[in-house]
Design an enzyme around this catalytic site. Sequence first.
Site, mmCIF file in Angstrom:
data_model
loop_
_atom_site.group_PDB
_atom_site.id
_atom_site.type_symbol
_atom_site.label_atom_id
_atom_site.label_comp_id
_atom_site.label_asym_id
_atom_site.label_seq_id
_atom_site.Cartn_x
_atom_site.Cartn_y
_atom_site.Cartn_z
ATOM 1 C CE LYS A 11 51.657 6.182 30.828
ATOM 2 N NZ LYS A 11 50.390 6.411 30.087
ATOM 3 C CE1 TYR A 51 52.126 11.223 27.736
ATOM 4 C CE2 TYR A 51 52.308 11.848 30.044
ATOM 5 C CZ TYR A 51 52.304 10.879 29.053
ATOM 6 O OH TYR A 51 52.470 9.557 29.389
ATOM 7 C CG PHE A 59 43.338 11.993 26.698
ATOM 8 C CD1 PHE A 59 44.704 12.071 26.885
ATOM 9 C CD2 PHE A 59 42.864 11.726 25.414
ATOM 10 C CE1 PHE A 59 45.600 11.898 25.834
ATOM 11 C CE2 PHE A 59 43.744 11.555 24.349
ATOM 12 C CZ PHE A 59 45.122 11.655 24.566
ATOM 13 N NE ARG A 104 50.074 1.035 27.779
ATOM 14 C CZ ARG A 104 50.349 1.883 26.791
ATOM 15 N NH1 ARG A 104 50.210 1.501 25.535
ATOM 16 N NH2 ARG A 104 50.765 3.104 27.056
ATOM 17 C CG ASN A 114 48.169 3.461 29.808
ATOM 18 O OD1 ASN A 114 48.957 4.131 30.476
ATOM 19 N ND2 ASN A 114 47.896 3.740 28.545
ATOM 20 C CG HIS A 117 55.426 7.286 27.541
ATOM 21 N ND1 HIS A 117 54.572 7.858 26.636
ATOM 22 C CD2 HIS A 117 56.687 7.559 27.094
ATOM 23 C CE1 HIS A 117 55.290 8.477 25.696
ATOM 24 N NE2 HIS A 117 56.564 8.301 25.960
ATOM 25 C CD GLU A 128 58.408 10.617 24.112
ATOM 26 O OE1 GLU A 128 57.256 10.879 23.712
ATOM 27 O OE2 GLU A 128 58.789 9.454 24.370
HETATM 28 P P1 RTP Z 1 51.857 6.505 25.856
HETATM 29 O O1 RTP Z 1 52.065 7.799 25.078
HETATM 30 O O2 RTP Z 1 51.526 6.729 27.320
HETATM 31 O O3 RTP Z 1 52.934 5.514 25.637
HETATM 32 O O4 RTP Z 1 50.534 5.790 25.309
HETATM 33 P P2 RTP Z 1 50.047 5.661 23.819
HETATM 34 O O5 RTP Z 1 51.067 6.187 22.846
HETATM 35 O O6 RTP Z 1 49.577 4.262 23.682
HETATM 36 O O7 RTP Z 1 48.796 6.629 23.826
HETATM 37 P P3 RTP Z 1 48.679 8.174 23.419
HETATM 38 O O8 RTP Z 1 47.653 8.288 22.358
HETATM 39 O O9 RTP Z 1 50.031 8.774 23.187
HETATM 40 O O10 RTP Z 1 48.057 8.797 24.730
HETATM 41 C C1 RTP Z 1 48.861 9.110 25.856
HETATM 42 C C2 RTP Z 1 48.190 8.602 27.112
HETATM 43 O O11 RTP Z 1 46.988 9.331 27.324
HETATM 44 C C3 RTP Z 1 46.016 8.473 27.872
HETATM 45 N N1 RTP Z 1 44.858 8.418 26.980
HETATM 46 N N2 RTP Z 1 43.653 8.481 27.432
HETATM 47 N N3 RTP Z 1 40.838 8.552 27.622
HETATM 48 C C4 RTP Z 1 41.399 8.426 26.426
HETATM 49 O O12 RTP Z 1 40.772 8.331 25.393
HETATM 50 C C5 RTP Z 1 42.846 8.404 26.362
HETATM 51 N N4 RTP Z 1 43.566 8.298 25.260
HETATM 52 C C6 RTP Z 1 44.835 8.306 25.665
HETATM 53 C C7 RTP Z 1 46.591 7.100 28.004
HETATM 54 O O13 RTP Z 1 47.020 6.918 29.347
HETATM 55 C C8 RTP Z 1 47.776 7.147 27.072
HETATM 56 O O14 RTP Z 1 48.765 6.260 27.506
HETATM 57 MG MG MG Z 2 51.928 8.115 23.004
#
Ligand code: RTP
Ligand code: MG
Length: 141
Positions: A11, A51, A59, A104, A114, A117, A128
């Site tokens: 990112k 996304y 968010f 991370r 963070n 992805h 994807e």
């Molecule tokens: P990613 O998709 O980026 O690999 O991350 P992830 O699976 O760990 O998390 P995901 O639930 O898919 O969420 C995508 C991205 O959105 C941001 N996020 N912000 N503020 C919040 O509560 C929140 N929750 C998620 C994070 O940057 C996350 O990587």
């Molecule tokens: Mg995710």
Amino acid sequence: MAVERALSIIKPDAVAKNVIGKIYSRFESNGLKIVASRMMHLSRAEAEGFYAVHRERPFFKDLVDFMISGPVMVQVLEGEGAIAKNRELMGATDPKKAEKGTIRADFADSIDANAVHGSDAPETAAIEVAYFFPAMNVYSR
Ligand code: RTP
Ligand code: MG
């Protein structure tokens, strides 16, 4: 375990910190091969499309704003159990909760910025990977 492909994105925060090589090194030293890669500065439409599953989440706008704030490095990782392996190397979404030694924990500043992805399941990984790479640009080996 099956050979899989995962879509990975370094990112804007991690690209700005100049740690692409350090993150690639973690992939390679843990049995993941980089079989496609490209640097991109995503448009808003590209980030929103990527996304789309999060469109209704609170968010979403912050996430898209952040993802278009600078260039990203996009890659396909290939290897045995690549999806879970990459998620393990990444650590928890919130870097404060990420295990020591994960990408991370070591490079991310916040749940928004963070660092990486990674695809979370075979079905989403296929979507994807296809979103960023035509099959002819993935060099399985
Ligand atoms: P990613 O998709 O980026 O690999 O991350 P992830 O699976 O760990 O998390 P995901 O639930 O898919 O969420 C995508 C991205 O959105 C941001 N996020 N912000 N503020 C919040 O509560 C929140 N929750 C998620 C994070 O940057 C996350 O990587
Ligand atoms: Mg995710």
